[in-house]
Design an enzyme around this catalytic site. Structure first.
Site, mmCIF file in Angstrom:
data_model
loop_
_atom_site.group_PDB
_atom_site.id
_atom_site.type_symbol
_atom_site.label_atom_id
_atom_site.label_comp_id
_atom_site.label_asym_id
_atom_site.label_seq_id
_atom_site.Cartn_x
_atom_site.Cartn_y
_atom_site.Cartn_z
ATOM 1 N N LYS A 49 0.821 -1.214 0.000
ATOM 2 C CA LYS A 49 0.000 0.000 0.000
ATOM 3 C C LYS A 49 0.853 1.262 0.000
ATOM 4 O O LYS A 49 0.433 2.297 -0.527
ATOM 5 C CB LYS A 49 -0.950 0.014 1.200
ATOM 6 C CG LYS A 49 -1.886 -1.177 1.271
ATOM 7 C CD LYS A 49 -2.559 -1.471 -0.058
ATOM 8 C CE LYS A 49 -3.195 -2.851 -0.086
ATOM 9 N NZ LYS A 49 -2.229 -3.955 -0.233
ATOM 10 N N GLY A 178 -0.545 -14.837 -12.344
ATOM 11 C CA GLY A 178 -1.585 -14.826 -11.316
ATOM 12 C C GLY A 178 -2.338 -13.512 -11.312
ATOM 13 O O GLY A 178 -1.728 -12.449 -11.147
ATOM 14 N N ALA A 179 -3.651 -13.576 -11.505
ATOM 15 C CA ALA A 179 -4.485 -12.364 -11.554
ATOM 16 C C ALA A 179 -5.432 -12.307 -10.380
ATOM 17 O O ALA A 179 -6.566 -11.850 -10.496
ATOM 18 C CB ALA A 179 -5.259 -12.304 -12.868
ATOM 19 N N GLY A 180 -4.945 -12.760 -9.212
ATOM 20 C CA GLY A 180 -5.687 -12.559 -7.979
ATOM 21 C C GLY A 180 -5.403 -11.176 -7.438
ATOM 22 O O GLY A 180 -4.885 -10.298 -8.144
ATOM 23 N N ILE A 184 -2.968 -8.342 -9.384
ATOM 24 C CA ILE A 184 -3.627 -7.166 -9.958
ATOM 25 C C ILE A 184 -3.131 -5.886 -9.293
ATOM 26 O O ILE A 184 -2.923 -4.863 -9.956
ATOM 27 C CB ILE A 184 -5.153 -7.301 -9.836
ATOM 28 C CG1 ILE A 184 -5.660 -8.427 -10.750
ATOM 29 C CG2 ILE A 184 -5.851 -5.993 -10.155
ATOM 30 C CD1 ILE A 184 -5.346 -8.229 -12.222
ATOM 31 N N ARG A 269 -0.835 -18.985 -2.191
ATOM 32 C CA ARG A 269 -0.039 -19.102 -0.979
ATOM 33 C C ARG A 269 -0.192 -20.501 -0.387
ATOM 34 O O ARG A 269 -1.172 -21.203 -0.655
ATOM 35 C CB ARG A 269 -0.474 -18.046 0.056
ATOM 36 C CG ARG A 269 -0.306 -16.625 -0.438
ATOM 37 C CD ARG A 269 -0.593 -15.614 0.639
ATOM 38 N NE ARG A 269 0.361 -15.670 1.727
ATOM 39 C CZ ARG A 269 1.594 -15.158 1.673
ATOM 40 N NH1 ARG A 269 2.014 -14.562 0.573
ATOM 41 N NH2 ARG A 269 2.410 -15.249 2.715
ATOM 42 N N ASP A 308 -4.252 -18.019 8.592
ATOM 43 C CA ASP A 308 -4.011 -18.749 7.354
ATOM 44 C C ASP A 308 -3.884 -20.251 7.545
ATOM 45 O O ASP A 308 -4.226 -21.030 6.652
ATOM 46 C CB ASP A 308 -2.745 -18.219 6.673
ATOM 47 C CG ASP A 308 -2.893 -16.793 6.178
ATOM 48 O OD1 ASP A 308 -3.980 -16.206 6.358
ATOM 49 O OD2 ASP A 308 -1.922 -16.259 5.613
ATOM 50 N N ALA A 316 -5.436 -10.428 6.639
ATOM 51 C CA ALA A 316 -4.945 -10.003 7.947
ATOM 52 C C ALA A 316 -6.088 -9.768 8.916
ATOM 53 O O ALA A 316 -6.032 -10.180 10.080
ATOM 54 C CB ALA A 316 -4.099 -8.740 7.796
ATOM 55 N N HIS A 440 -24.386 14.539 1.067
ATOM 56 C CA HIS A 440 -24.235 14.855 -0.356
ATOM 57 C C HIS A 440 -23.282 16.039 -0.511
ATOM 58 O O HIS A 440 -23.346 16.985 0.269
ATOM 59 C CB HIS A 440 -25.598 15.221 -0.963
ATOM 60 C CG HIS A 440 -25.526 15.659 -2.386
ATOM 61 N ND1 HIS A 440 -25.395 14.770 -3.421
ATOM 62 C CD2 HIS A 440 -25.542 16.901 -2.945
ATOM 63 C CE1 HIS A 440 -25.351 15.441 -4.559
ATOM 64 N NE2 HIS A 440 -25.446 16.743 -4.295
#
Length: 457
Positions: A49, A178-180, A184, A269, A308, A316, A440
């Site tokens: 990030k 890999g396009a997870g 991406i 993974r 995991d 996480a 708004h």
């Protein structure tokens, strides 16, 4: 040494469990073989990030003319980008260390393995072994890159996600396998940094775990930004040639070859259970994961597992919630993690986020459906920000009107999903959402607008 709780793994799940147990008055030892924070803080979410933000700034400058601003130019200082990333990681890790110290939690560096239901042996980096006993043991050892088994996967220049986050210079050509979520995200980041990026995916679409509409639309947006995406292709091998590397595939177009300076493997993974000594301690293991009951107890009384290593969504925040819930179960406090209310976020260009059932999942369960979708092209805030590519989609039960899923593609999706998560967690109905006033102009108005457009499917 005897403790109330011994935790193996200092990632989000292990740290959350240790802090919750200490807060309930337990004496806790936390065992971590590398750095506190686990994959998320050190090799995953947070460093990614940090790079994403730098890439986002570049994209803003590229598009400055759309907002009436002319720039004479800019230059990417990649060492400075990496230094900023490291500073953020170190600051967060230091904060975690301080919280554990303040809570009176003992942190031991080394590899932990089970001896029996109350004993863990810790092998220190220098080789010494210490045995620690506890009333309870929690396994939160996390996961690591699965890697590839194709010929050439061990060549220099074939990197894991951990490796590419430490890269010293931007590759001219990057092929991502890999396009997870990870593939991406890094595709968008490195395209912004100047790489020519190709993404290869064995499945028919990108982000296969998310709602089909998100994957389809995001693929179009990424291609418009210059990222090549090839789905439904099998990786045959990676080889070196005079120009660098190339990835050979077989698919609907026959055999193809994709040149690369760097190849990134982001195809999944595997859980870190091999060194835990599960079989000898009598802990059951099925399909390369540790099965647990609703209180996160394993097959051995007194031994629990979260994150995991138990499978499911490897996120996480999932591990964090499970770690807290497991400790509360130990103390006889009613606790549960509603699996259907776990949000997922993708920091792509555009962002994507989801919680609950997809339209396809709900249909497969034979649930009578209402589906509502609202395009961001009609959202005033999105138009003023120049971020009007995307939509917000709501899936609801046609009988109860309860919100079953929320799926978002667009700017601020990873923030907007919090409202959707609350709706799914609290089992709110369409009527509940309609009664809540929306400020708004905001992106958040799209949630209400999608609900107002719910129709039978």
């Amino acid at each position: 040494m005897v403790k109330d709780l011994v935790v193996i793994g200092g990632g989000p799940g292990g740290c959350a469990a240790a802090l919750r147990a200490a807060g309930l008055g337990a004496k806790v030892t936390l065992i971590e073989r590398e750095q506190l924070g686990g994959t998320c803080l050190n090799r995953g979410c947070i460093p990614t990030k940090a790079l994403y933000k730098s890439a986002q700034v570049i994209r803003t400058m590229r598009e400055a003319s759309h907002f009436g601003i002319s720039l004479s130019g800019y230059e990417l200082d990649f060492p400075a980008v990496q230094a900023r990333k490291l500073k953020i990681v170190l600051q967060l890790r230091s904060g975690m260390e301080q919280m554990l110290r303040n809570a009176g939690i003992q942190v031991v560096t080394g590899n932990g393995r089970l001896i029996d239901r109350h004993t863990v042996a810790v092998t220190a980096p220098e080789g010494g072994v210490e045995k620690i006993k506890g009333s309870w043991i929690l396994l939160a050892a996390g996961s690591e890159d699965a890697g590839l088994t194709v010929p050439g996967a061990d060549l220099s220049g074939v990197l894991t996600t951990k490796d590419i986050l430490e890269i010293k210079q931007i590759p001219s050509q990057l092929v991502i396998i890999g396009a997870g979520v990870v593939g991406i995200e890094l595709a968008g980041i490195f395209e912004a940094f100047g790489s020519r990026v190709t993404v290869l995916e064995v499945l028919p679409r990108i982000l296969p775990s998310m709602d089909q509409d998100i994957g389809k639309r995001l693929a179009v947006l990424l291609k418009k930004k210059g990222i090549r995406i090839e789905t439904g292709v099998q990786i045959q091998r990676i080889r070196r040639n005079k120009n660098g590397l190339s990835v050979l595939t077989a698919g609907k177009q026959g055999e193809e070859e994709f040149p690369a300076e760097v190849v990134l493997t982001a195809a999944g993974r595997k859980v870190n259970i091999e060194g835990l000594n599960l079989a000898e301690a009598g802990v059951a293991c099925e399909h390369n994961r540790i099965p647990v009951d609703d209180s996160y107890a394993t097959s051995v009384s007194g031994i629990f597992a979260v994150g995991d290593v138990i499978g499911g969504k490897m996120l996480a925040h999932t591990a964090l919630a499970e770690g807290k819930a497991a400790v509360e179960s130990m103390f006889g406090i009613a606790a549960a993690v509603k699996k259907q209310a776990i949000p997922s976020c993708v920091f792509a260009f555009q962002e994507a986020a989801a919680v609950g059932l997809t339209e396809q999942e709900a249909s497969d369960r034979k649930i009578p459906l209402l589906v509502g979708s609202y395009p961001l092209t009609n959202n005033a805030k999105a138009l003023t920000m120049g971020e009007n590519d995307g939509f917000l989609k709501v899936v609801a039960d046609a009988e109860s009107k309860k919100i079953l899923g929320v799926h978002i593609l667009g700017s601020q999706a990873t923030e907007l999903i919090q409202a959707g998560t609350m709706a799914v967690e609290l089992e709110l109905s369409a009527g509940d959402i309609e009664r809540v006033m929306q400020a708004h102009p905001t992106f958040g108005e799209s949630f209400l607008e999608a609900v107002l457009r719910l129709e039978p499917k």
